[in-house]
Design an enzyme around this catalytic site. Structure first.
Site, PDB file in Angstrom:
ATOM      1  N   GLU A  11       0.809  -1.213   0.000  1.00 10.25           N
ATOM      2  CA  GLU A  11       0.000   0.000   0.000  1.00 10.25           C
ATOM      3  C   GLU A  11       0.850   1.274   0.000  1.00 10.25           C
ATOM      4  O   GLU A  11       0.318   2.372  -0.163  1.00 10.25           O
ATOM      5  CB  GLU A  11      -0.937  -0.002   1.208  1.00 10.25           C
ATOM      6  N   GLY A  77     -12.623  -4.537   2.859  1.00 10.35           N
ATOM      7  CA  GLY A  77     -13.762  -5.330   2.422  1.00 10.35           C
ATOM      8  C   GLY A  77     -14.958  -4.424   2.198  1.00 10.35           C
ATOM      9  O   GLY A  77     -15.292  -3.602   3.045  1.00 10.35           O
ATOM     10  N   MET A 173      -9.074  -2.616   9.227  1.00 12.28           N
ATOM     11  CA  MET A 173      -8.498  -2.846  10.549  1.00 12.28           C
ATOM     12  C   MET A 173      -7.670  -1.681  11.099  1.00 12.28           C
ATOM     13  O   MET A 173      -7.054  -1.837  12.157  1.00 12.28           O
ATOM     14  CB  MET A 173      -7.627  -4.111  10.517  1.00 12.28           C
ATOM     15  N   GLU A 174      -7.654  -0.518  10.428  1.00 14.25           N
ATOM     16  CA  GLU A 174      -6.781   0.573  10.869  1.00 14.25           C
ATOM     17  C   GLU A 174      -7.423   1.953  10.900  1.00 14.25           C
ATOM     18  O   GLU A 174      -7.087   2.779  11.749  1.00 14.25           O
ATOM     19  CB  GLU A 174      -5.521   0.652   9.981  1.00 14.25           C
ATOM     20  N   ASP A 197     -12.276  -7.299  -1.420  1.00 12.52           N
ATOM     21  CA  ASP A 197     -13.169  -8.428  -1.171  1.00 12.52           C
ATOM     22  C   ASP A 197     -14.465  -7.859  -0.617  1.00 12.52           C
ATOM     23  O   ASP A 197     -14.592  -6.650  -0.432  1.00 12.52           O
ATOM     24  CB  ASP A 197     -12.546  -9.424  -0.184  1.00 12.52           C
TER      25      ASP A 197
END
Length: 233
Positions: A11, A77, A173-174, A197
């Site tokens: 990333e 996601g 998650m961040e 996803d």
């Protein structure tokens, strides 16, 4: 200076390779690079996955570099209705879906201390990123709530519950913890996520197939947007 944080090397790597006059420093085990990207002074970091890693990185960046804006870029996601792999979601706000003190009467997701469920992203930076995305993306461009938690969501029921509870369009998650650190330090922030996803039962297979391509889309958008972001903040 503009700060850019990604959870994974894929990333950030291409941005680092573009950086001119680069300098590097490691703090708390996190590598920070700073220099010019597209003529804009930036600092980059790979925080690692999860809320604590992201918070340590964002707080260190805030204290060491004093950026005018922090951007969290990467993949997520897509859990909102009509959001597909290859689309992009730019946060209007972030929430932490795994924060839950509801047994003592709080709303699910309330962050004690700042007393917010939704932490608002910077409107000017987020609008500019969305406008630029409309110009360069073939996929869909969405603005909405991004949900964060210390879980890789690969379950249709759990994905649906997070989407319904928070009206969230994407899950990762961040971003929520980076948003909290920025809010506490009064630093504007933006969260940019390309969809790798859909947080469902196929996510474990889809993520490794599409994560690299999704990350490249986020990087392309940042490269195109940095000069205008620098001029507008």
């Amino acid at each position: 200076m503009i700060g850019i944080i990604g959870a994974m090397e894929i990333e950030i790597q291409e941005l680092r390779e573009l950086m001119e006059d680069r300098e590097t420093e490691t703090i708390s085990g996190i590598r920070f690079d700073w220099g010019l990207i597209q003529g804009v002074l930036c600092t980059l970091a790979v925080c690692g996955p999860g809320k604590v890693n992201a918070a340590v990185c964002a707080q260190t960046m805030a204290m060491r570099f004093r950026p005018r804006l922090i951007i969290n870029t990467g993949v997520a996601g897509g859990i909102g209705e009509g959001i597909h792999i290859h689309d992009v979601v730019i946060a209007t706000a972030v929430v932490q879906h795994d924060m839950d003190t509801s047994p003592i009467g709080d709303p699910v997701g309330l962050i004690s201390g700042i007393n917010l469920v939704e932490i608002p992203a910077d409107e000017a930076a987020s609008s500019l990123l969305a406008e630029k995305a409309e110009q360069i993306y073939q996929g869909g461009v969405f603005r909405g709530i991004i949900a964060t938690g210390d879980q890789f969501i690969a379950d249709h029921q759990k994905m649906h519950a997070i989407s319904q509870q928070f009206s969230a369009m994407a899950c990762e998650m961040e971003g929520g913890s980076i948003g909290q650190v920025c809010y506490m330090n009064q630093i504007p922030f933006a969260i940019l996520r390309a969809i790798s996803d859909n947080g469902n039962d196929e996510a474990v297979d889809d993520y490794p197939r599409f994560a690299k391509e999704a990350a490249a889309r986020s990087i392309s958008l940042l490269k195109a947007s940095l000069p205008e972001l620098d001029a507008s903040i």
